[in-house]
Design an enzyme around this catalytic site. Structure first.
Site, PDB file in Angstrom:
ATOM      1  N   SER A  97      36.146  13.166 -35.508  1.00  0.00           N
ATOM      2  CA  SER A  97      36.517  14.193 -36.032  1.00  0.00           C
ATOM      3  C   SER A  97      37.807  14.009 -37.308  1.00  0.00           C
ATOM      4  O   SER A  97      37.514  13.363 -38.177  1.00  0.00           O
ATOM      5  CB  SER A  97      37.062  15.506 -35.511  1.00  0.00           C
ATOM      6  OG  SER A  97      36.701  16.685 -35.663  1.00  0.00           O
ATOM      7  N   ASP A 228      26.128  19.087 -33.656  1.00  0.00           N
ATOM      8  CA  ASP A 228      27.295  19.366 -33.924  1.00  0.00           C
ATOM      9  C   ASP A 228      27.707  20.722 -34.482  1.00  0.00           C
ATOM     10  O   ASP A 228      27.469  20.791 -35.814  1.00  0.00           O
ATOM     11  CB  ASP A 228      27.938  18.189 -34.820  1.00  0.00           C
ATOM     12  CG  ASP A 228      29.581  18.106 -34.748  1.00  0.00           C
ATOM     13  OD1 ASP A 228      30.190  19.241 -34.807  1.00  0.00           O
ATOM     14  OD2 ASP A 228      30.151  17.066 -34.674  1.00  0.00           O
ATOM     15  N   HIS A 257      29.721  18.082 -30.887  1.00  0.00           N
ATOM     16  CA  HIS A 257      30.895  17.500 -31.344  1.00  0.00           C
ATOM     17  C   HIS A 257      31.711  16.604 -30.589  1.00  0.00           C
ATOM     18  O   HIS A 257      31.989  15.517 -30.879  1.00  0.00           O
ATOM     19  CB  HIS A 257      31.723  18.481 -32.309  1.00  0.00           C
ATOM     20  CG  HIS A 257      33.036  17.946 -32.943  1.00  0.00           C
ATOM     21  ND1 HIS A 257      32.876  17.230 -33.925  1.00  0.00           N
ATOM     22  CD2 HIS A 257      34.191  18.143 -32.698  1.00  0.00           C
ATOM     23  CE1 HIS A 257      33.724  17.070 -34.669  1.00  0.00           C
ATOM     24  NE2 HIS A 257      34.752  17.472 -34.184  1.00  0.00           N
TER      25      HIS A 257
END
Length: 277
Positions: A97, A228, A257
């Site tokens: 991320s 995600d 995610h």
């Protein structure tokens, strides 16, 4: 020693863990978490004979709760300070991320002279999350303004809502919900500083990593779940891999995610294959 701190150029104390020996793997966590988010990977890879390192980004976890320097250039420079402190060479850098953006910026700015062998971007924010004229598929600014408003109004509740819902896909029908993962996400988030977390929303959403990705000339594995809900795959991984000189894309059907936690067995296996390949 297993863990310690290193002092950045502006005096910020960066906490890190350093376990094992062998080729180093450096893990870069997502917002608003800490190096603890990599427990499943660090335990696995230290058992595979690697040296595993993870730091708490400034303003996060056990590092200084910084009021300034909460931007990608400084994050990358902090990693360079850590890498120099630990004498890292031929390292693999893995970012999730926001940490994926940090990896891209670090490798582009500091990754030469044999410091980095390979990199991995997992659910990464690259090349840019924000909707702009050049990135029409991005998320509108109002989404991130909403993040900032929710954090400022009630950070503790906001940090319950994210892992309980979209981060791990626990809002999907039939999802196997782990209260432990939710609680651990909240615990990590609340350890950090509100000002740093607030500023980091701009850093992860508005930073354009296009030129960073173009500069990287080492093998890069791009891993992304196609469910995600935090960083949609179509405007991240599918675009990022086209900008990389030596990029490989692996999309995981139905995974969220936070797939490195919910599906650590799958992710660890594929990471090991890429590192050894």
């Amino acid at each position: 020693m297993g863990s310690g701190t290193v002092t950045a150029k502006d005096g910020t104390q960066i906490f890190y863990k350093d376990w094992g020996s062998g080729q180093p793997i450096v893990f870069h966590h997502g917002w608003p978490l800490s190096s603890d988010d990599w427990d499943a990977q660090m335990l696995y890879f230290v058992s595979q004979g690697f040296r595993v390192i993870a730091h708490d980004r400034r303003g996060h976890g056990r590092s200084t709760q910084t009021a300034t320097g909460n931007d990608m250039d400084t994050y990358a420079d902090d990693v360079a300070t850590l890498a120099a402190h630990l004498g890292l060479k031929n390292a693999i850098h893995i970012g999730h991320s926001t940490g994926g953006g940090e990896v891209a910026r670090y490798v582009a700015r500091h990754g030469g002279n044999g410091r980095v062998a390979k990199a991995v971007l997992i659910g990464a924010v690259t090349p840019i999350m924000l909707k702009t004229a050049a990135n029409p598929g991005g998320l509108p600014l109002e989404v991130f303004d909403g993040f900032r408003a929710a954090l400022a109004a009630n950070r503790a509740q906001f940090f319950r809502d994210i892992p309980s819902g979209p981060f791990y896909g626990f809002n999907r029908d039939g999802a196997k919900v782990s209260q432990g993962l939710i609680d651990n996400w909240w615990r990590q988030g609340m350890m950090g500083g509100a000002k740093a977390h607030y500023d980091c929303i701009k850093a992860f959403s508005e930073t354009d990593f296009t030129e960073d990705l173009k500069k990287i000339d080492i093998p890069v594995l791009v891993m992304h779940g196609d469910d995600d809900q935090i960083v949609p795959v179509a405007d991240s991984a599918l675009l990022a891999v086209k900008l990389l000189r030596k990029g490989t894309l692996k999309v995981y059907p139905g995974l969220p995610h936070g797939m490195a936690s919910t599906h650590a067995d799958i992710i660890n296996r594929d990471l090991l294959a890429f590192i050894k390949g």
